[in-house]
Design a protein around this motif. Structure first.
Motif, PDB file in Angstrom:
ATOM      1  N   UNK A   1      27.218   4.540 -26.845  1.00 55.08           N
ATOM      2  CA  UNK A   1      27.533   3.248 -27.474  1.00 55.08           C
ATOM      3  C   UNK A   1      28.997   2.880 -27.246  1.00 55.08           C
ATOM      4  N   UNK A   2      29.871   3.873 -27.447  1.00 54.94           N
ATOM      5  CA  UNK A   2      31.304   3.582 -27.292  1.00 54.94           C
ATOM      6  C   UNK A   2      31.645   3.195 -25.858  1.00 54.94           C
ATOM      7  N   UNK A   3      30.883   3.720 -24.916  1.00 50.28           N
ATOM      8  CA  UNK A   3      31.144   3.383 -23.514  1.00 50.28           C
ATOM      9  C   UNK A   3      30.721   1.949 -23.206  1.00 50.28           C
ATOM     10  N   UNK A   4      29.851   1.415 -24.049  1.00 53.20           N
ATOM     11  CA  UNK A   4      29.218   0.146 -23.682  1.00 53.20           C
ATOM     12  C   UNK A   4      29.514  -0.959 -24.694  1.00 53.20           C
ATOM     13  N   UNK A   5      30.562  -0.821 -25.509  1.00 57.37           N
ATOM     14  CA  UNK A   5      30.789  -1.772 -26.590  1.00 57.37           C
ATOM     15  C   UNK A   5      30.670  -3.205 -26.076  1.00 57.37           C
ATOM     16  N   UNK A   6      29.987  -4.064 -26.833  1.00 56.81           N
ATOM     17  CA  UNK A   6      29.612  -5.384 -26.314  1.00 56.81           C
ATOM     18  C   UNK A   6      30.781  -6.250 -25.870  1.00 56.81           C
ATOM     19  N   UNK A   7      31.929  -6.125 -26.519  1.00 58.39           N
ATOM     20  CA  UNK A   7      33.038  -6.979 -26.113  1.00 58.39           C
ATOM     21  C   UNK A   7      33.696  -6.496 -24.833  1.00 58.39           C
ATOM     22  N   UNK A   8      33.268  -5.347 -24.375  1.00 58.62           N
ATOM     23  CA  UNK A   8      33.892  -4.798 -23.173  1.00 58.62           C
ATOM     24  C   UNK A   8      32.975  -4.864 -21.954  1.00 58.62           C
ATOM     25  N   UNK A   9      31.680  -4.889 -22.175  1.00 54.70           N
ATOM     26  CA  UNK A   9      30.772  -4.842 -21.035  1.00 54.70           C
ATOM     27  C   UNK A   9      29.592  -5.768 -21.262  1.00 54.70           C
ATOM     28  N   UNK A  10      29.390  -6.684 -20.344  1.00 54.29           N
ATOM     29  CA  UNK A  10      28.239  -7.574 -20.426  1.00 54.29           C
ATOM     30  C   UNK A  10      27.360  -7.355 -19.200  1.00 54.29           C
ATOM     31  N   UNK A  11      26.106  -7.121 -19.451  1.00 52.06           N
ATOM     32  CA  UNK A  11      25.188  -6.930 -18.343  1.00 52.06           C
ATOM     33  C   UNK A  11      24.824  -8.250 -17.703  1.00 52.06           C
ATOM     34  N   UNK A  12      24.115  -8.173 -16.588  1.00 52.02           N
ATOM     35  CA  UNK A  12      23.680  -9.395 -15.911  1.00 52.02           C
ATOM     36  C   UNK A  12      22.457  -9.968 -16.624  1.00 52.02           C
ATOM     37  N   UNK A  13      22.570 -11.206 -17.089  1.00 52.43           N
ATOM     38  CA  UNK A  13      21.418 -11.867 -17.684  1.00 52.43           C
ATOM     39  C   UNK A  13      20.464 -12.284 -16.568  1.00 52.43           C
ATOM     40  N   UNK A  14      19.264 -12.675 -16.928  1.00 49.74           N
ATOM     41  CA  UNK A  14      18.330 -13.189 -15.925  1.00 49.74           C
ATOM     42  C   UNK A  14      18.590 -14.677 -15.767  1.00 49.74           C
ATOM     43  N   UNK A  15      19.161 -15.089 -14.646  1.00 52.04           N
ATOM     44  CA  UNK A  15      19.547 -16.477 -14.439  1.00 52.04           C
ATOM     45  C   UNK A  15      19.223 -16.877 -12.992  1.00 52.04           C
ATOM     46  N   UNK A  16      17.957 -17.199 -12.720  1.00 54.34           N
ATOM     47  CA  UNK A  16      17.544 -17.490 -11.337  1.00 54.34           C
ATOM     48  C   UNK A  16      18.331 -18.645 -10.714  1.00 54.34           C
ATOM     49  N   UNK A  17      18.680 -19.661 -11.493  1.00 51.41           N
ATOM     50  CA  UNK A  17      19.383 -20.805 -10.923  1.00 51.41           C
ATOM     51  C   UNK A  17      20.788 -20.404 -10.457  1.00 51.41           C
ATOM     52  N   UNK A  18      21.495 -19.695 -11.300  1.00 52.42           N
ATOM     53  CA  UNK A  18      22.830 -19.231 -10.921  1.00 52.42           C
ATOM     54  C   UNK A  18      22.747 -18.251  -9.753  1.00 52.42           C
ATOM     55  N   UNK A  19      21.721 -17.414  -9.764  1.00 51.95           N
ATOM     56  CA  UNK A  19      21.528 -16.467  -8.662  1.00 51.95           C
ATOM     57  C   UNK A  19      21.354 -17.228  -7.341  1.00 51.95           C
TER      58      UNK A  19
END
Lengths: 371, 165
Positions: free
Chosen positions: A173-191
């Protein structure tokens, strides 16, 4: 690895029969650095016996003898643990497609663990005819993946989406704290927009996958086709070809794929970059497929320089954020590890290995009948 | 009180019964090792590095020295596991360029000097700070003298420990 039985060490059990080892072949990954290709060599039975002198009696051992049966294949073993009593008590690495079968079985139950493992894609950043040297293209491939659908449709809910390469377990959890790491959302248009900006593809993307995860590759290929309008050719690397595929990748020799899906684990949750990020990106990483990234090397050197656990977490988080932003890999999911376990066995799974010191047998277990 | 404390640490009953396992994992060789061998550290069920053959550790000299306090412990053949056992394990490891099957990233620098301070204390004097050395001790298998004499990590079979730890 232990070549032969004997009272060699102070662990919870002693090896009293057989062997389980690997024949190894060195591959130079960079300069003086090596990894080893491994071919298994097991005796039909490997037997462990409880070490009565083991110091940590609170932990165990609680089972007198463990018999590893190497004389049955995984499919037969699953039949035996589900449908019989006394032949097989525990099968590891149950395929996700078999989870429901175990749940419905008469004699076994399904045990799951949030393992420190990542199912990810190696991206060949130097591939001809594809723009994978461009970070926009690599981000596009990540944005085009619907991880929630993968978890639901391919893993039956028994996996978690990856953000970066650090698997989401309670200890990371500490490695992945939300304000520090954001995963890739599913966004076909931006992709699609990023893929076009990067130049698109002049040929099909060759997506290779180790056999066990073939269904994942099929799903990813379909998502890429839909979002990016690209042609995707999926090829399954069978057991006979896996060693050579791994060798060529580790040795940085020419490849016949552009993206290779594989699973990689870490032996602890403390510093995942040692075995995960380093493998995919590091100078001597066995999965690096593209030029060395000097910034990553700097960040990894900073991690090595830290002896405080807190500072290690901060340094590891910095690496994970950088790797996520640069997307040198395709981040997919962290699959749970599944076990089929006889109902009279109180099995305690480990997030990073397979250890049996704390596992015990209930009174109704077949081996205790008549006691 | 001491007796009560010792009793509370014991499992409710001794080891019993037989467990039959099928493990298709390609890492089975490693799991057999982890079930039978101790290292200075082990990894908990949730994945945390914890002392095992050592009872505690501390960093000294700004991270250039890792001092290990070895637990009071015995091998099944009745011989004691001491600071010298850890010294032997480390120095045997340093004989090889790439002893660990995952690869050289698991190496602790071969130039590390190992100092036995007393029967329970050993110091690893690293040539440079390596904060990952604590976790890498998971691959430093602390074996009995009999093991080193009769078998070794590939010594009896291949006369080499390369890729065989």
């Amino acid at each position: 690895m232990i070549d032969a039985p004997g009272p060699w060490a102070s662990g919870a059990f002693a090896l009293v029969e057989g062997h389980s080892r690997v024949d190894t072949e060195a591959v130079v990954t960079d300069g003086e650095d090596r990894t080893w290709l491994q071919t298994q060599d097991r005796s039909p039975t490997v037997r462990l016996r409880a070490n009565p002198a083991y110091w940590d009696r609170r932990r165990g051992p609680r089972v007198a003898e463990v018999e590893f049966r190497n004389d049955v294949d995984a499919g037969t073993a699953l039949d035996l643990v589900c449908d019989t009593v006394g032949e097989v008590d525990l099968v590891t690495e149950v395929p996700h497609a078999q989870a429901e079968r175990v749940r419905r079985s008469q004699h076994a139950r399904l045990v799951t663990v949030e393992a420190v493992r990542a199912l990810a894609g190696v991206l060949a950043r130097d591939a001809d005819g594809l723009p994978l040297a461009d970070v926009r293209a690599r981000r596009a491939l990540n944005l085009a993946v619907d991880r929630a659908a993968l978890v639901r449709d391919v893993f039956g809910g028994l996996a978690r989406p990856l953000a970066g390469l650090t698997p989401p377990t309670p200890l990371t959890v500490a490695h992945r704290t939300p304000d520090r790491l954001r995963g890739y959302r599913h966004d076909p248009a931006e992709a699609a927009r990023l893929w076009r900006e990067a130049g698109g593809a002049s040929r099909p993307i060759r997506l290779a996958v180790l056999e066990r995860w073939a269904a994942v590759a099929d799903a990813v290929a379909e998502q890429w086709r839909g979002a990016l309008g690209v042609a995707v050719e999926v090829s399954v690397v069978g057991a006979a070809e896996e060693r050579e595929t791994r060798r060529r990748l580790a040795a940085k020799e020419p490849r016949d794929w552009d993206v290779l899906l594989l699973e990689q684990g870490s032996q602890s949750a403390d510093v995942p970059p040692l075995e995960l990020h380093h493998a995919f990106v590091g100078r001597s990483g066995e999965f690096r497929a593209g030029p060395v990234d000097p910034r990553f090397e700097e960040l990894f050197a900073d991690l090595v320089a830290q002896t405080s656990q807190l500072r290690q977490v901060v340094a590891a988080n910095r690496i994970d954020r950088y790797v996520t932003e640069q997307a040198p890999a395709l981040f997919l999911v962290a699959p749970q590890v599944l076990y089929a376990v006889n109902r009279e066995v109180d099995f305690q799974p480990y997030a990073t290995s397979f250890e049996l010191a704390d596992t015990s047998l209930r009174d109704g277990h077949w081996s205790l009948a008549g006691r | 009180m001491r007796l009560a404390g010792q009793l509370s640490r014991r499992p409710r009953q001794g080891p019993r019964g037989t467990l039959r396992v099928v493990d298709p994992s390609p890492l089975n060789w490693l799991y057999i090792t982890y079930n039978t061998v101790e290292e200075p550290v082990r990894v908990t069920r949730r994945g945390k590095v914890r002392p095992a053959a050592m009872s505690r550790y501390r960093w000294r000299d700004g991270g250039r020295t890792l001092e290990i306090r070895v637990r009071d412990n015995w091998y099944p053949d009745g011989t004691p596991l001491t600071a010298d056992s850890v010294r032997r394990a480390a120095q045997e490891q340093f004989r090889w360029h790439s002893p660990h099957p995952p690869g050289t990233h698991f190496n602790i620098d071969q130039r590390t000097r190992v100092e036995v301070v007393d029967d329970r204390t050993v110091r690893l004097h690293l040539p440079a700070v390596d904060g990952l050395a604590l976790g890498k001790l998971r691959a430093t298998h602390v074996m009995s003298e009999r093991f080193w004499r009769d078998l070794g990590f590939g010594y009896a079979r291949d006369e080499s420990g390369e890729g065989h730890w």
